[in-house]
Motif scaffolding. Structure first.
Motif, PDB file in Angstrom:
ATOM      1  N   LEU A 293      28.790  22.577  35.896  1.00 20.33           N
ATOM      2  CA  LEU A 293      29.885  22.224  36.802  1.00 20.33           C
ATOM      3  C   LEU A 293      30.938  23.322  36.731  1.00 20.33           C
ATOM      4  O   LEU A 293      31.699  23.415  35.756  1.00 20.33           O
ATOM      5  N   PRO A 294      31.017  24.197  37.751  1.00 20.85           N
ATOM      6  CA  PRO A 294      31.953  25.329  37.696  1.00 20.85           C
ATOM      7  C   PRO A 294      33.368  24.904  38.086  1.00 20.85           C
ATOM      8  O   PRO A 294      33.577  23.861  38.699  1.00 20.85           O
ATOM      9  N   GLY A 295      34.342  25.720  37.729  1.00 20.42           N
ATOM     10  CA  GLY A 295      35.714  25.532  38.198  1.00 20.42           C
ATOM     11  C   GLY A 295      36.620  24.790  37.272  1.00 20.42           C
ATOM     12  O   GLY A 295      37.846  24.894  37.361  1.00 20.42           O
ATOM     13  N   GLY A 296      36.074  23.987  36.349  1.00 24.35           N
ATOM     14  CA  GLY A 296      36.924  23.246  35.433  1.00 24.35           C
ATOM     15  C   GLY A 296      37.771  22.213  36.153  1.00 24.35           C
ATOM     16  O   GLY A 296      37.384  21.643  37.175  1.00 24.35           O
TER      17      GLY A 296
ATOM     18  N   PRO B  80      39.665  23.565  31.266  1.00 22.54           N
ATOM     19  CA  PRO B  80      40.641  24.453  31.913  1.00 22.54           C
ATOM     20  C   PRO B  80      40.128  24.994  33.247  1.00 22.54           C
ATOM     21  O   PRO B  80      38.915  25.103  33.478  1.00 22.54           O
ATOM     22  N   PRO B  81      41.061  25.359  34.150  1.00 26.97           N
ATOM     23  CA  PRO B  81      40.663  25.936  35.434  1.00 26.97           C
ATOM     24  C   PRO B  81      39.804  27.183  35.241  1.00 26.97           C
ATOM     25  O   PRO B  81      40.031  27.990  34.334  1.00 26.97           O
ATOM     26  N   GLY B  82      38.782  27.333  36.074  1.00 24.58           N
ATOM     27  CA  GLY B  82      37.914  28.497  36.018  1.00 24.58           C
ATOM     28  C   GLY B  82      36.830  28.434  34.982  1.00 24.58           C
ATOM     29  O   GLY B  82      36.046  29.377  34.837  1.00 24.58           O
ATOM     30  N   THR B  83      36.752  27.334  34.244  1.00 35.36           N
ATOM     31  CA  THR B  83      35.761  27.188  33.174  1.00 35.36           C
ATOM     32  C   THR B  83      34.569  26.372  33.675  1.00 35.36           C
ATOM     33  O   THR B  83      34.739  25.401  34.406  1.00 35.36           O
TER      34      THR B  83
END
Length: 754
Positions: free
Chosen positions: A77-80, A65-68
């Motif tokens: 790996l940030p941001g999803g 998901p976004p932000g994960t």
């Protein structure tokens, strides 16, 4: 130095190590990653372990998901917004999952392929080399923003966004909820990597699809500056279609986007040279013409949403939405095209001035050329003129004299030290916008004056901008009477007013002409009218012409059928000025006198009293006509009317007599343009000029002006005409200005001459 260059410098090169990596340190998202230690390498083929020590099997691919933040091969790996997991077996399954990051696959951290040398045109994570996987994961870890990243890694990430929106979101509500975040990510990627033409094309089309899926045509109108008219955005088709389907009027902002992005509507040069004025004028006229907005009849055809994904693992996608496609419907297209053309036509003069003199914006000459909808008295450049008008015409004054030099000094003339006819016309047009008229007015046949007495008057009826023959006859005869009045003071103001009323009624002047004629008389009386020179000019007329003028003046005085003794005295003076015998006035009046001829004897029975077949009762008699003054002469209206029909010929004759302007040398007619093959819609002169320009790639201003003179064209106007024709043919101007040179656009020239 770009991020990837720094990573290359940090990692260097070397042989592959087959030891698993420990977790790498985290990096602050606000700044690029800075590696403080060399990360170990993942084994290309990890050694086997006892069954009890093996890691659990990787789960099936899942959307992060976004932000994960997720971890792959020890890297955070940030941001999803990526797919991570074990790939299913089978070649077909592998081809469908090109974006999935399988953590089991080897990664060469020692030699990251930052330049993308090992990448295929349509990459898949499972098929790229370990070196490429290392570079891709480092790009994801660094925040996906490095501008020097190889575009293939951006596409590989982009494939996952496509899959989530085009596949998962069609059935999964959670995926549909991700669409706004995906749209935001696509917009961000465009700002960083949009310079790449291939990525820009795919990402822009994907952005339109996302907007359509999210809003379904609702929301704000698309910005025309961000789209191409030859491929109108899907959001525009959806939005306009929704208005049609729901029977709602199209608001002005949507109508603006519709007109500007319509593939069949071209707005011409004024729209691009004066964009703010053009949009304001379009808005004003659209609202004035359609109030809440134009209404569109829905059509049977429906808006089709189609998209060919960049990902090799996805097929082309298309939907037919339940929204009518009315973007190019005939009726609204015709209405919008007419509106755009009216705006560009009325801005054309202003646009040409700004094109020649950009510094003229805001000056009085420029404001005079603005359409009425764009003109407001609060404009800064209008303050000096508005102050003069307020001083001359207070609220309770309808007409007043003033010194013309006070007004002309505010006008920046085209030629320093000379107030030309074009300047006088512009000044009168600007006063029109304030609801004020001026006398003398060159548009009505007056000479050009920059000083002397003048008259301002409030416009209370529609004013003509050109003089009719009747108005010219009235002013010239009024001028003649005013000169006679100035010769001696025997003609009273009452007699002059009586002459004005005669002229107004006898020549059937419009209400606007009558208002102006009164102001014209006031200007005549304020001017220093002398017989000096006039007698000489009248003497240049033939005897027949002077007799003709005298007879017409008599008919004007006699138009009401009665000539008073005071009018006879005025006519005698006019006759004397015309070199006629003053007593011949009586002869001319006698020719117009009503006669009572005796009827011929009857040759058959005559009806004495007609039979009474009407209603019974008594009719109310009409009021008696006022008796003429003592000594007045009764005239035959039919004879007077016959004389009045000659007004146009006499007006033209007198106009030459009262023209105070010095005789100008007649300009030599331009040499005829030699026969030339016409170019498109250009006329012979512009076609000849265009063909002359083809012989050189550059022209200086002097040589270009000389070419224009050869074909009798004004340089600036010729440039506009040629460039407008070129834009229609090729979307590019054919002559471009570069400092003091004019550069010929070979492509546009070729398109014009094709």
């Amino acid at each position: 130095m770009g991020l990837f260059d720094r990573l290359r410098q940090r990692f260097g090169s070397g042989s592959t190590v087959i030891t698993p990596p420990p977790p790498a340190p985290r990096y602050a998202p606000a700044s690029p990653p800075v590696f403080t230690t060399r990360p170990p390498l993942v084994a290309l083929a990890p050694p086997s372990r006892p069954a009890a020590q093996r890691e659990p099997a990787a789960p099936a691919p899942e959307w992060v998901p976004p932000g994960t933040t997720t971890t792959v091969a020890g890297r955070s790996l940030p941001g999803g917004m990526i797919y991570v997991g074990k790939l299913p077996h089978g070649e077909a399954a592998l081809r469908r999952n090109v974006e999935v990051i399988d953590p089991r696959l080897p990664i060469d951290w020692r030699n990251p392929d930052f330049a993308g040398q090992d990448m295929d045109y349509w990459p898949a994570y499972q098929s790229i080399t370990p070196r490429s996987r290392a570079a891709y994961l480092l790009w994801l870890e660094s925040g996906r923003w490095a501008p020097d990243a190889y575009i293939g890694y951006v596409f590989l990430y982009f494939y996952g966004l496509e899959r989530r929106a085009l596949v998962d979101a069609q059935q999964d509500p959670a995926a549909r909820a991700d669409l706004p975040r995906i749209l935001g990510e696509v917009v961000r990627l465009l700002t960083v990597y949009g310079v790449n033409s291939s990525f820009h094309q795919y990402a822009t089309e994907f952005q339109q699809v996302l907007c359509a899926l999210i809003t379904r045509g609702e929301g704000a109108a698309p910005d025309p500056d961000e789209h191409d008219r030859w491929s109108p955005p899907l959001m525009l088709r959806l939005g306009i279609g929704r208005f049609a389907a729901e029977g709602r009027p199209v608001p002005v902002d949507w109508a603006w986007a519709w007109a500007m992005l319509h593939p069949e509507i071209y707005s011409r040069t004024p729209a691009t040279r004066c964009p703010d004025e053009f949009r304001t004028l379009f808005t004003a006229r659209y609202q004035a013409r359609y109030a809440d907005g134009i209404k569109i009849r829905p059509l049977k055809s429906r808006v089709a949403l189609s998209y060919r994904p960049a990902s090799g693992g996805l097929r082309a996608t298309s939907w037919q939405l339940d929204v009518p496609d009315v973007l190019t419907a005939a009726a609204p297209t015709k209405a919008l095209k007419a509106l755009v053309e009216s705006c560009t036509d009325d801005l054309d003069a202003y646009s040409r001035l700004i094109g020649r003199q950009p510094e003229a914006a805001g000056t009085l000459p420029a404001l005079a050329l603005l359409p009425d909808e764009l003109f407001t008295v609060g404009l800064d450049g209008m303050r000096p003129m508005r102050d003069l008008v307020d001083r001359t015409l207070p609220d309770d004054v309808r007409q007043a004299r003033f010194e013309l030099a006070d007004l002309t000094s505010l006008w920046p003339s085209r030629t320093p030290g000379k107030f030309a006819k074009a300047d006088a016309v512009g000044l009168a047009q600007l006063l029109d916008k304030l609801g004020i008229g001026i006398e003398p007015d060159v548009r009505m046949g007056a000479s050009v004056h920059s000083a002397g007495p003048a008259v301002l008057f409030r416009v209370t009826a529609a004013q003509p901008t050109t003089a009719t023959p009747e108005y010219t006859a009235a002013t010239t005869l009024l001028h003649l009477a005013a000169v006679v009045s100035a010769a001696d003071d025997d003609v009273s103001a009452a007699e002059r007013d009586h002459l004005v009323s005669h002229l107004e009624s006898s020549l059937n002047l419009t209400p606007g002409e009558r208002v102006r004629l009164t102001a014209h008389l006031d200007w005549l009386l304020a001017s220093k009218l002398k017989l000096t020179g006039l007698t000489k000019r009248l003497g240049a007329l033939t005897d027949a012409q002077r007799t003709h003028v005298a007879q017409f003046a008599t008919a004007i005085a006699a138009v009401d059928g009665v000539v008073s003794p005071g009018e006879v005295d005025t006519l005698r003076k006019i006759y004397k000025l015309l070199g006629q015998e003053p007593d011949s006035v009586y002869t001319e009046l006698h020719a117009l006198t009503a006669t009572s001829a005796r009827p011929a004897p009857a040759t058959e029975p005559v009806v004495v009293v007609p039979a009474d077949t009407g209603p019974t009762g008594y009719l109310i008699p009409p009021p008696p006509k006022p008796e003429p003054p003592a000594g007045a002469i009764r005239l035959d209206p039919a004879l007077v009317e016959a004389k009045m029909r000659e007004s146009a010929a006499v007006a033209a004759l007198l106009a030459d007599v009262f023209d105070d302007e010095p005789d100008e040398v007649a300009p030599q007619p331009p040499a005829p343009v030699a026969a030339v093959d016409l170019v498109g819609s250009l006329d012979a002169a512009h076609s000849a000029l265009l063909r002359k320009l083809t012989v050189r790639p550059f022209w200086n201003r002097a040589d270009f002006d000389a070419l224009c003179a050869e074909v009798a064209l004004l340089p600036e106007g010729a440039l506009d005409v040629l460039n407008e024709a070129a834009v229609e043919a090729s979307e590019e101007p054919v002559v471009e200005e570069d400092d003091d040179q004019l550069v010929i656009n070979d492509y546009a020239m070729g398109e014009l001459l094709a």
